[in-house]
Scaffold this motif. Structure first.
Motif, PDB file in Angstrom:
ATOM      1  N   GLY A  10      49.487  49.792  56.742  1.00 52.91           N
ATOM      2  CA  GLY A  10      49.961  50.083  55.391  1.00 52.91           C
ATOM      3  C   GLY A  10      49.140  49.486  54.286  1.00 52.91           C
ATOM      4  O   GLY A  10      49.486  49.629  53.100  1.00 52.91           O
ATOM      5  N   ASP A  11      48.034  48.846  54.604  1.00 55.37           N
ATOM      6  CA  ASP A  11      47.160  48.238  53.578  1.00 55.37           C
ATOM      7  C   ASP A  11      46.135  49.281  53.126  1.00 55.37           C
ATOM      8  O   ASP A  11      44.952  49.239  53.507  1.00 55.37           O
ATOM      9  CB  ASP A  11      46.455  47.001  54.143  1.00 55.37           C
ATOM     10  N   VAL A  12      46.588  50.206  52.305  1.00 53.68           N
ATOM     11  CA  VAL A  12      45.789  51.404  52.023  1.00 53.68           C
ATOM     12  C   VAL A  12      44.521  51.082  51.242  1.00 53.68           C
ATOM     13  O   VAL A  12      43.432  51.567  51.578  1.00 53.68           O
ATOM     14  CB  VAL A  12      46.653  52.438  51.266  1.00 53.68           C
ATOM     15  N   ALA A  13      44.613  50.300  50.176  1.00 50.65           N
ATOM     16  CA  ALA A  13      43.441  50.051  49.322  1.00 50.65           C
ATOM     17  C   ALA A  13      42.313  49.354  50.085  1.00 50.65           C
ATOM     18  O   ALA A  13      41.156  49.828  50.066  1.00 50.65           O
ATOM     19  CB  ALA A  13      43.851  49.244  48.095  1.00 50.65           C
ATOM     20  N   PRO A  14      42.575  48.236  50.778  1.00 55.71           N
ATOM     21  CA  PRO A  14      41.465  47.633  51.547  1.00 55.71           C
ATOM     22  C   PRO A  14      40.987  48.529  52.679  1.00 55.71           C
ATOM     23  O   PRO A  14      39.788  48.521  53.004  1.00 55.71           O
ATOM     24  CB  PRO A  14      42.079  46.331  52.079  1.00 55.71           C
TER      25      PRO A  14
END
Length: 992
Positions: A838-842
């Motif tokens: 769920g850590d989309v940006a990184p």
């Protein structure tokens, strides 16, 4: 031009026109039938339709008079309109009417297409279409005029479609899209235009737009006509869905002409009736010709001659392949043959699919837009050639065989007899000189008879006379009748060929005779002077002199500069010269030198290209000819590309002759080239033979090595159970022998196969053991590999926390080693893990960097992996169109590397993106295709994803069927412990 009807009516060469309504109709009718009389009745019907007045004829005369006055005002001769008792007409020059100029321009363009001058054709089509100013005779309401004008409009659209075909062929898809889009909007029912727009969009990578064009057309046909699109447009839709059109991009329609035919014989003699008949049959539409006859009867010569005569009609590709149906080599399989043909068309090795069906599909796709002539020489059977036949009527296929081929649909058979006496004597005269034949007609007839009337024999025998002007033809006839026959085991006709060969052989020097005998041992189609030097045990310059001598004697052919070949019958003759026991030592020594040379050259090249596998390249000792090995190995990949086709035959020769060590070592030395080039069927054959040899030698290390590398081909083909079974046996051997390096290497490979088969627990155990060994051995390269594979396994297993930990460890090890490729792998997998967590940006940042690195180092499989992950993120963000583009690009990459499981995964993801765009039908079609492919491959994961995708498509309309598909998907996901099971459980819960 003084008159214009391709748009509003124009008179006098400018913008002037005729304003009176009836006058306009009359002039339009006359111009539509320029050069012919238009009956009064037709003019009356056009002007007044169903209710003409009683004074109609008189009013027509008034119209004509006004037109003549208007012509005079515009500087035109009133006499242009001619009067006849039967009606009226206009008499103008061909250059005066724009419609006539348009017709001439289109004819010229079509002639240029037929001649293969596509750039010229495009220019002429554009010039002709530029004459149009709008719909023909727009603004004239007469129904009769409108019907005739519509015919012109239809001609314009047909010319436009032909022009688009030419432009696509020239690779100008991007420039055409706007124009074709406008034409499709104006003529939405024209399927050919719609298909061309889909092709253009696909050629520039806009698959999603191409699918949208199809969906729009399908809705329009259903709403307006109540029908589905035609079969051709539906097939094109399937090709766009499957990614077939994206594989070659613009090159799908931008062809570099291919000229691969052998040189046609300049003094072609005899067979004139056969040649004329074949040409007429082809021109009449018989696109498959079957030419059979005995050995040496000239089948290949006839086929190549016909292909050469008709070459201008097939300008895109002129292809030739020897299928080895009747030679010492095993007949080529369709898979091997089509791979060779694709390479002739310029398809790189890495883009030749590994699977036969995919190769054949690529072959048909490559030929789809080409007009090509294909010579399939020396066919073994109908089964061998049938899969190679192109679709459509734009290709000509000429097939030769020593057998009559029954079962080739549409094939037109022609059996070649031997030449009759007159033809044979004429051929002999062309070789030795007509004057000599005329001086000794009886002796010439006897030579032809002794040669069995076979063209090949006559040519070879005649060549002796041509180089010996003091010989009489009677001397040649006597030699043919008195010398022993070296091919006595052949049938009568072929024994005559043996006499001709023997005579040629007797006239070369003893050292050239020895070289000729030894060259017959080479199993490949072509060889160079280094092979001759190795076999003859001579320096290269002396070997070249011998080749020149043998070429002059017509015992060796120079196929192209520096590359030589033996005709099948000549090679057979050369081998009979070594068959006796008195030549056994010479023969065995030649074979050993041949195998040794190829082994050490391939090993030297592999040492440069296969850095991570040096320890398993265990060739020991010095080559027999180190000077030549060092020289030839400098050619690198080019040498491998040229010799790969003969590699299976070399390995088979080593086995047959009992050179068992060479047998398995040759297989190993060429593993990387075969694996990297997608020659998996050949890899399996060479390593299976190598395995037998190693087992017979009792060399357990070699057995383990052959098993390990044999498993790689099964893995790439998606046959994971076989790959696992073979590697487990290899692992047991290395464990027993205590070979730590080989054991660790195979252990890691086995883990990868377990993971691909979704046996995650076994994969984890294998990776942990391999990782532990790599740490103890301080092998950071191996450690990075195991961390890479372990991360991916944990990711598929749904154990994201552990995957994240090992991905970071892998990145650290890769950075310490400074290996850019492994850094890219680590970043890519780290991005995938962060996405799933769920850590989309990184995740997005990591994946973009990984994608750049993978493109930089040419890691196409890894590029496809990353593209699919980014595509998933785009779809989840609501950008389904961008997602579809990314998954299409990933599909291209997976197809190029021959990874069939990767193709299934990319297609499943593409279908999901298409569904999110609202195209349920296309998504359903694509998921169903994947289900068939994944079931065939035994990929439970992709089967489950396809079933889940089908269920999503069916949910709005058939919840019972959707539920059934979800239940099947859930069962598969639970079997393989895939985290996908939780999403399927959620969908089932929503259904209640």
């Amino acid at each position: 031009m003084r008159f214009g009807i391709l748009g509003p009516l124009r008179v006098g060469g400018g913008e002037a026109t005729v304003t009176a309504g009836r006058d306009r109709i009359v002039l339009a009718m006359l111009l539509l039938r320029s050069g012919r009389l238009v009956p009064v009745e037709d003019l009356v019907d056009a002007v007044w339709e169903e209710r003409p007045p009683a004074t109609a004829r008189a009013q027509l005369q008034t119209c004509v008079s006004r037109l003549r006055r208007r012509f005079a005002e515009l500087g035109l001769a009133p006499e242009i309109i001619v009067t006849d008792p039967a009606g009226y007409g206009v008499r103008i020059a061909p250059s005066d009417l724009d419609a006539d100029a348009f017709a001439r321009g289109v004819d010229e363009a079509r002639a240029a297409v037929a001649a293969g001058r596509f750039a010229e054709a495009g220019e002429r089509f554009h010039a002709a279409l530029a004459l149009w100013r709008g719909p023909a005779l727009s603004g004239i309401p007469s129904r009769t005029v409108r019907r005739r004008a519509q015919t012109l409009d239809e001609q314009r659209l047909t010319a436009l479609e032909e022009c688009v075909d030419v432009e696509l062929r020239l690779g100008r898809a991007a420039e055409l899209i706007e124009e074709i889009t406008e034409s499709v909007d104006q003529h939405p029912l024209r399927e050919r235009l719609r298909g061309q727009l889909m092709l253009a969009l696909s050629s520039v990578g806009r698959q999603a737009d191409a699918l949208a064009v199809y969906r729009e057309g399908r809705r329009f046909y259903a709403d307006e006509l109540g029908i589905e699109p035609g079969a051709e447009l539906q097939e094109l839709h399937q090709r766009v869905l499957a990614g077939d059109l994206a594989l070659s991009g613009a090159e799908e329609h931008s062809f570099t002409p291919v000229r691969a035919l052998p040189r046609a014989i300049g003094d072609f003699t005899g067979r004139q009736q056969t040649l004329s008949r074949l040409v007429k049959e082809v021109e009449a539409g018989a696109r498959i010709q079957l030419i059979d006859g005995m050995a040496g009867s000239g089948k290949t010569t006839v086929a190549v001659h016909v292909a050469t005569v008709l070459a201008d009609d097939y300008p895109d590709a002129q292809l030739y392949i020897d299928l080895h149906g009747h030679s010492e080599r095993t007949p080529l399989t369709p898979a091997v043959a089509v791979a060779t043909l694709l390479r002739q068309l310029g398809v790189p090795d890495e883009r030749v699919p590994a699977n036969q069906d995919d190769r054949l599909a690529r072959w048909r796709s490559e030929l789809a837009g080409r007009r090509a002539v294909l010579v399939l020489d020396n066919a073994a059977s109908a089964d061998q050639v049938t899969p190679l036949l192109p679709n459509g009527s734009h290709c000509l296929v000429l097939i030769t065989s020593r057998r009559r081929l029954v079962g080739v649909d549409e094939g037109r058979p022609s059996s070649l007899p031997v030449l009759d006496t007159d033809e044979g004597v004429e051929l002999l005269g062309r070789v030795v000189g007509a004057e000599r034949v005329a001086a000794e007609p009886e002796a010439a007839t006897e030579v032809v008879r002794r040669c069995g009337h076979l063209p090949l024999a006559i040519r070879l025998a005649g060549a002796r006379l041509a180089h010996r002007p003091r010989w009489r033809i009677a001397d040649l006839a006597e030699r043919l009748s008195t010398r022993p026959d070296p091919l006595a085991e052949f049938e009568a006709g072929e024994r005559s060929v043996g006499r001709a060969f023997a005579l040629s052989y007797a006239q070369v020097s003893p050292v050239a005779q020895r070289a000729f005998r030894l060259l017959g041992l080479h199993p490949g189609v072509r060889f160079d002077n280094s092979v001759a030097a190795v076999l003859a045990e001579l320096p290269q310059p002396e070997a070249q002199d011998l080749l020149d001598e043998l070429v002059d004697a017509h015992l060796v052919e120079e196929a192209e500069p520096g590359r030589y070949r033996l005709h099948d019958l000549v090679r057979e003759y050369a081998r009979t010269l070594l068959a006796g026991p008195e030549r056994a030592v010479e023969r065995r020594g030649g074979i050993e030198r041949l195998l040794d040379h190829h082994l050490y050259v391939a090993t030297a090249i592999a040492h440069e290209r296969e850095l991570s596998g040096l320890r398993s390249l265990i060739v020991v000792g010095e080559p027999l000819r180190p000077d030549l090995v060092m020289l030839v190995a400098k050619q690198g990949r080019a040498w491998l590309d040229e010799n790969l086709a003969a590699w299976t035959a070399l390995v088979r020769l080593a086995e047959t002759e009992g050179f068992l060590r060479y047998c398995w070592q040759l297989a190993r030395a060429c593993w990387y080239a075969q694996f990297e080039g997608g020659r998996l069927d050949e890899l399996i054959e060479t390593h299976t033979i190598g395995l037998r040899a190693a087992e017979e030698l009792g060399d357990e290390r070699a057995v383990g090595m052959m098993l390990n590398y044999l498993a790689s081909a099964h893995y790439r083909l998606g046959d994971f159970p076989t790959s696992i079974r073979v590697m487990e046996r290899s692992l047991d051997i290395f464990r027993h022998l205590g070979l730590r390096y080989e054991y660790r290497n195979t252990l890691g490979n086995l883990g990868t196969a377990y993971a691909a088969n979704f046996q995650f627990r076994l994969a984890r155990e294998s990776y942990d053991a391999a990782r532990s060994l790599a740490t103890r051995m301080r092998d950071t390269t191996a450690l990075a590999n195991e961390l890479n594979n372990l991360t991916m396994t944990l990711l598929l297993w749904g154990r994201y926390d552990e995957a994240l930990r090992f991905a970071r460890l892998h990145l650290r090890v890769a950075r310490e080693g400074g290996d850019t490729r492994r850094i890219g792998n680590a970043l890519g997998h780290l991005g995938m893990v962060r996405h799933r967590m769920g850590d989309v940006a990184p995740a997005a940042r990591l994946l973009r960097v990984a994608l750049r690195i993978k493109r930089q180092v040419g890691a196409r499989f890894g590029e496809g992996e990353v593209l699919n992950e980014i595509g998933m993120m785009e779809r989840e963000a609501g950008r389904a169109e961008q997602a579809a583009d990314l998954h299409s690009a990933a599909l291209v990459a997976m197809t190029e590397v021959g990874d069939r499981i990767g193709q299934c995964g990319s297609r499943n993801l593409l279908a999901r993106a298409i569904l999110d765009q609202g195209d349920v039908t296309s998504a359903l079609d694509l998921h169903r295709r994947v289900l068939v492919d994944a079931t065939e491959l035994g990929s439970r994961h992709e089967q489950g994803r396809a079933l889940e995708g089908i269920a999503r498509c069916l949910l709005p309309t058939d919840q019972a069927a959707a539920r059934a598909h979800l239940i099947r998907a859930l069962s598969l996901f639970r079997e393989i412990e895939s985290p996908m099971q939780y999403e399927v459980e959620r969908l089932l819960a929503e259904l209640g």
